[in-house]
Design an enzyme around this catalytic site. Structure first.
Site, PDB file in Angstrom:
ATOM      1  N   LYS A 116      46.349  31.382  39.991  1.00  0.00           N
ATOM      2  CA  LYS A 116      45.880  32.416  39.300  1.00  0.00           C
ATOM      3  C   LYS A 116      45.298  31.932  37.929  1.00  0.00           C
ATOM      4  O   LYS A 116      44.312  32.698  37.255  1.00  0.00           O
ATOM      5  CB  LYS A 116      46.606  33.613  39.388  1.00  0.00           C
ATOM      6  CG  LYS A 116      47.030  34.185  40.488  1.00  0.00           C
ATOM      7  CD  LYS A 116      45.975  34.615  41.646  1.00  0.00           C
ATOM      8  CE  LYS A 116      46.690  34.506  43.167  1.00  0.00           C
ATOM      9  NZ  LYS A 116      45.548  34.708  44.102  1.00  0.00           N
ATOM     10  N   GLY A 165      50.945  41.374  43.041  1.00  0.00           N
ATOM     11  CA  GLY A 165      52.154  42.181  42.338  1.00  0.00           C
ATOM     12  C   GLY A 165      53.378  41.506  42.196  1.00  0.00           C
ATOM     13  O   GLY A 165      54.214  42.035  41.578  1.00  0.00           O
ATOM     14  N   LYS A 201      47.162  40.122  28.091  1.00  0.00           N
ATOM     15  CA  LYS A 201      47.302  41.531  27.553  1.00  0.00           C
ATOM     16  C   LYS A 201      47.358  42.511  28.775  1.00  0.00           C
ATOM     17  O   LYS A 201      46.815  42.128  29.789  1.00  0.00           O
ATOM     18  CB  LYS A 201      46.044  41.807  26.779  1.00  0.00           C
ATOM     19  CG  LYS A 201      46.064  43.264  26.131  1.00  0.00           C
ATOM     20  CD  LYS A 201      46.638  43.324  24.758  1.00  0.00           C
ATOM     21  CE  LYS A 201      46.875  44.683  24.357  1.00  0.00           C
ATOM     22  NZ  LYS A 201      47.944  44.767  23.298  1.00  0.00           N
ATOM     23  N   LYS A 237      48.390  49.186  49.164  1.00  0.00           N
ATOM     24  CA  LYS A 237      47.422  50.007  49.177  1.00  0.00           C
ATOM     25  C   LYS A 237      47.622  51.453  50.318  1.00  0.00           C
ATOM     26  O   LYS A 237      48.002  50.866  51.542  1.00  0.00           O
ATOM     27  CB  LYS A 237      45.777  49.517  49.353  1.00  0.00           C
ATOM     28  CG  LYS A 237      45.581  48.750  48.281  1.00  0.00           C
ATOM     29  CD  LYS A 237      44.520  47.848  48.488  1.00  0.00           C
ATOM     30  CE  LYS A 237      44.064  46.754  47.351  1.00  0.00           C
ATOM     31  NZ  LYS A 237      43.236  45.635  47.884  1.00  0.00           N
ATOM     32  N   GLU A 275      38.708  40.872  42.552  1.00  0.00           N
ATOM     33  CA  GLU A 275      39.508  42.193  42.278  1.00  0.00           C
ATOM     34  C   GLU A 275      39.244  42.269  40.550  1.00  0.00           C
ATOM     35  O   GLU A 275      39.554  41.277  39.927  1.00  0.00           O
ATOM     36  CB  GLU A 275      40.870  41.796  42.381  1.00  0.00           C
ATOM     37  CG  GLU A 275      41.226  41.986  43.825  1.00  0.00           C
ATOM     38  CD  GLU A 275      42.794  41.953  43.963  1.00  0.00           C
ATOM     39  OE1 GLU A 275      43.299  42.100  45.350  1.00  0.00           O
ATOM     40  OE2 GLU A 275      43.528  41.912  43.078  1.00  0.00           O
ATOM     41  N   GLU A 288      41.933  38.715  40.220  1.00  0.00           N
ATOM     42  CA  GLU A 288      41.825  37.746  40.997  1.00  0.00           C
ATOM     43  C   GLU A 288      41.027  37.453  42.447  1.00  0.00           C
ATOM     44  O   GLU A 288      40.292  38.533  42.414  1.00  0.00           O
ATOM     45  CB  GLU A 288      43.504  37.380  41.830  1.00  0.00           C
ATOM     46  CG  GLU A 288      43.787  38.610  42.586  1.00  0.00           C
ATOM     47  CD  GLU A 288      45.256  38.836  42.801  1.00  0.00           C
ATOM     48  OE1 GLU A 288      45.606  38.649  43.885  1.00  0.00           O
ATOM     49  OE2 GLU A 288      46.119  38.812  41.647  1.00  0.00           O
ATOM     50  N   ASN A 290      40.401  37.286  46.462  1.00  0.00           N
ATOM     51  CA  ASN A 290      41.068  37.174  47.908  1.00  0.00           C
ATOM     52  C   ASN A 290      40.306  36.278  48.653  1.00  0.00           C
ATOM     53  O   ASN A 290      39.017  36.815  48.781  1.00  0.00           O
ATOM     54  CB  ASN A 290      41.489  38.576  48.151  1.00  0.00           C
ATOM     55  CG  ASN A 290      42.229  39.321  47.352  1.00  0.00           C
ATOM     56  OD1 ASN A 290      42.045  40.252  47.270  1.00  0.00           O
ATOM     57  ND2 ASN A 290      43.309  38.730  46.809  1.00  0.00           N
ATOM     58  N   ARG A 292      39.992  35.819  51.877  1.00  0.00           N
ATOM     59  CA  ARG A 292      40.059  36.127  53.217  1.00  0.00           C
ATOM     60  C   ARG A 292      39.378  37.595  53.535  1.00  0.00           C
ATOM     61  O   ARG A 292      38.906  38.226  52.603  1.00  0.00           O
ATOM     62  CB  ARG A 292      41.657  36.465  53.410  1.00  0.00           C
ATOM     63  CG  ARG A 292      41.937  37.698  52.509  1.00  0.00           C
ATOM     64  CD  ARG A 292      43.190  38.282  52.957  1.00  0.00           C
ATOM     65  NE  ARG A 292      43.688  39.302  52.460  1.00  0.00           N
ATOM     66  CZ  ARG A 292      44.397  39.416  50.974  1.00  0.00           C
ATOM     67  NH1 ARG A 292      44.592  38.341  50.235  1.00  0.00           N
ATOM     68  NH2 ARG A 292      44.460  40.683  50.148  1.00  0.00           N
TER      69      ARG A 292
HETATM   70  C1  MV4 Z   1      47.580  43.820  35.540  1.00  0.00           C
HETATM   71  C2  MV4 Z   1      47.629  45.119  35.257  1.00  0.00           C
HETATM   72  C3  MV4 Z   1      47.514  45.633  33.964  1.00  0.00           C
HETATM   73  N1  MV4 Z   1      47.109  44.494  32.875  1.00  0.00           N
HETATM   74  N2  MV4 Z   1      47.105  42.759  34.526  1.00  0.00           N
HETATM   75  C4  MV4 Z   1      49.141  44.047  40.171  1.00  0.00           C
HETATM   76  C5  MV4 Z   1      48.529  43.281  41.321  1.00  0.00           C
HETATM   77  C6  MV4 Z   1      48.287  41.990  40.744  1.00  0.00           C
HETATM   78  N3  MV4 Z   1      47.071  41.516  41.486  1.00  0.00           N
HETATM   79  C7  MV4 Z   1      47.598  42.394  39.168  1.00  0.00           C
HETATM   80  N4  MV4 Z   1      48.250  43.540  39.064  1.00  0.00           N
HETATM   81  C8  MV4 Z   1      48.144  44.343  37.662  1.00  0.00           C
HETATM   82  N5  MV4 Z   1      47.958  43.307  36.821  1.00  0.00           N
HETATM   83  C9  MV4 Z   1      47.037  43.213  33.304  1.00  0.00           C
HETATM   84  N6  MV4 Z   1      46.864  42.232  32.330  1.00  0.00           N
HETATM   85  C10 MV4 Z   1      48.059  45.938  36.080  1.00  0.00           C
HETATM   86  C11 MV4 Z   1      48.296  45.670  37.454  1.00  0.00           C
HETATM   87  C12 MV4 Z   1      48.833  46.551  38.473  1.00  0.00           C
HETATM   88  C13 MV4 Z   1      47.929  47.028  39.510  1.00  0.00           C
HETATM   89  C14 MV4 Z   1      46.731  46.230  39.659  1.00  0.00           C
HETATM   90  C15 MV4 Z   1      45.857  46.569  40.817  1.00  0.00           C
HETATM   91  C16 MV4 Z   1      46.524  47.652  41.670  1.00  0.00           C
HETATM   92  C17 MV4 Z   1      47.540  48.374  41.361  1.00  0.00           C
HETATM   93  C18 MV4 Z   1      48.493  47.755  40.429  1.00  0.00           C
HETATM   94  C19 MV4 Z   1      49.718  48.565  40.122  1.00  0.00           C
HETATM   95  C20 MV4 Z   1      50.315  48.342  39.106  1.00  0.00           C
HETATM   96  C21 MV4 Z   1      49.894  47.130  38.256  1.00  0.00           C
END
Ligand code: MV4
Length: 459
Positions: A116, A165, A201, A237, A275, A288, A290, A292
């Site tokens: 990542k 996550g 951040k 999800k 995403e 990020e 994905n 797939r």
């Molecule tokens: C974050 C964020 C807030 N700020 N990054 C969760 C999954 C992972 N792929 C990245 N995630 C998050 N990254 C920053 N800088 C909040 C989340 C996050 C989230 C992201 C997508 C869908 C659901 C989520 C639930 C909690 C936190």
């Protein structure tokens, strides 16, 4: 074109891949664990090979077992589906060495985007908006403190090998940083075998929006618009929809063209998802990629009319994408509910025998499932047993259609998440499109309040 594809997966996605292969006139090989002997994907594949015991590590995650099955049956390609080995650069590499086509991006592209921190750097270079953060992994407390000061709190620590996550820590006070860095590194090492972490951040209450792309081996890359995936719990999800009501046509064109350029820059091929987090001002930040096909791909298939799995197979075989960006149009609104075998209140898994199984049809309803009456849902794998996808002329029609479909679905013998889906679909904030990734958390807290009544009434 391929003559025979081995499907390195189980459940509904294995069946979904069989649908595409049959329509393309390609023979299929199912692999299965001892727990899946009587599964529909085994029944409908042209050939099948048992690859080991129920435990995933001994069957669906075993590269030697899957490669042996491909060699024995003479398959010329492997479709990995989602989960299991779908994002394994190692499997993709071994396939190359064995002259079996891996239906996915090249191994070095999977490896780049699977890290990542490297992915962040590559996307920044390609002009994709990212959140302010560390340039690469952070290995010392001094570095972490310096970066956190520069960014301002809150910040988030993420595993470079993470995603979905796992191994994340939100820091709201400087005093927490040192300990959180150590635990995040230790967790990352234990979960992924790579302890490196980076810092970003932290964005509060964002929406989660993702763009679907497809690329062929002739330099063509197109995007198929976005899906809104904010309705999730603990990074699982529950419901996805497309298009997102928060994205304007102009934003879709702009960000779509940005992700297409970025995908070209890393020589991306096959299906992929970019995403993003979206803040309340409509700004997007890359999360990020994905590498797939995703669970929720039917949402995009329905609004674009494009068969994503068939395109994956065609481009892996060296054919050109069957359409250009200008041919892609977005029609109506689609919603997917992931039906899980679990208690809708406690979220405890609920495996077992399904005694009755009936999902209504009618206009605008698609059901992707491996479940049927008298089938057994084993306890060893993901609890998702069906995806119900609906399409409507607009969001309102899609919501009404999903509600009537779920209300008339009969699944007996196990508990399912359907009562929870029905509650979400009648929530005023959901209906108005006022939500973020915090929706479910808040929703479940509200439900627990005594005297609220919603919990007692619904379900
Ligand atoms: C974050 C964020 C807030 N700020 N990054 C969760 C999954 C992972 N792929 C990245 N995630 C998050 N990254 C920053 N800088 C909040 C989340 C996050 C989230 C992201 C997508 C869908 C659901 C989520 C639930 C909690 C936190």
């Amino acid at each position: 074109m391929f003559k025979k594809i081995l499907i390195a997966n189980r459940g509904e996605i294995a069946l979904r891949i069989i649908y595409a292969c049959r329509e393309l006139g390609i023979k299929t090989v199912a692999v299965y664990s001892e727990a899946d002997e009587n599964s529909l994907h085994v029944r409908f594949a042209d050939e099948d090979v048992c690859i080991g015991p129920a435990r995933s590590a001994d069957s669906y995650l075993s590269v030697p077992a899957i490669l042996s099955a491909a060699e024995i049956t003479g398959a010329d390609a492997i479709h990995p589906g989602y989960g299991f080995l779908s994002e394994s650069a190692y499997l993709a590499e071994v396939c190359e060495a064995c002259h079996i086509r891996f239906i996915g991006p090249a191994p070095n592209v999977i490896r780049l985007l699977g890290d990542k921190a490297r992915a962040r750097r590559a996307m920044k270079k390609a002009g994709v908006p990212i959140l302010p953060g560390s340039d690469g992994p952070v290995d010392s407390e001094e570095k972490a403190v310096k970066i956190a000061r520069e960014l301002g709190l809150p910040v988030i620590i993420k595993a470079v090998a993470g995603g979905g996550g796992r191994g994340m820590r939100v820091i709201r006070e400087m005093g927490e940083l040192s300990k959180a860095l150590k635990t995040a590194q230790r967790e990352a090492e234990a979960s992924f075998g790579v302890g490196d972490v980076y810092i970003e951040k932290y964005l509060e209450n964002p929406r989660h929006i993702e763009f679907q792309i497809l690329g062929d081996h002739h330099g063509n890359v197109i995007h198929l618009g976005e899906r809104e995936c904010s309705i999730q719990r603990r990074h699982q999800k529950l419901l996805e929809e497309g298009p997102s009501i928060a994205v304007t046509e102009k934003q879709r064109r702009r960000l779509g063209s940005t992700v297409v350029d970025a995908a070209r820059a890393v020589q991306y091929t096959n299906a992929g998802t970019f995403e993003f987090l979206m803040d309340d001002k409509g700004n997007f930040f890359f999360l990020e990629v994905n590498t797939r096909v995703q669970v929720e791909h039917p949402v995009t298939e329905w609004i674009t009319g494009i068969d994503i799995v068939k395109e994956q197979i065609r481009v892996a075989a060296g054919e050109r994408l069957s359409f250009k960006q200008g041919d892609v149009t977005f029609n109506g609104h689609a919603i997917e509910c992931r039906v899980n075998a679990e208690d809708p209140v406690t979220f405890q898994p609920s495996p077992g025998v399904i005694h009755a199984f009936s999902v209504p049809g009618g206009p605008g309803v698609r059901v992707d499932t491996f479940a049927h009456a008298e089938c057994t849902i084993p306890p060893y794998y993901d609890s998702m047993i069906a995806k119900i996808i609906v399409h409507g002329r607009d969001r309102q029609e899609a919501i009404a259609r999903m509600r009537r479909t779920l209300e008339m679905t009969v699944i007996e013998g196990i508990k399912t998440s359907i009562p929870l889906h029905l509650k979400i679909l009648s929530d005023p904030d959901f209906i108005a499109g006022r939500f973020s990734t915090s929706f479910m958390e808040r929703y479940l807290v509200e439900q627990k309040k005594p005297g609220d009544g919603r919990l007692a009434q619904a379900g």
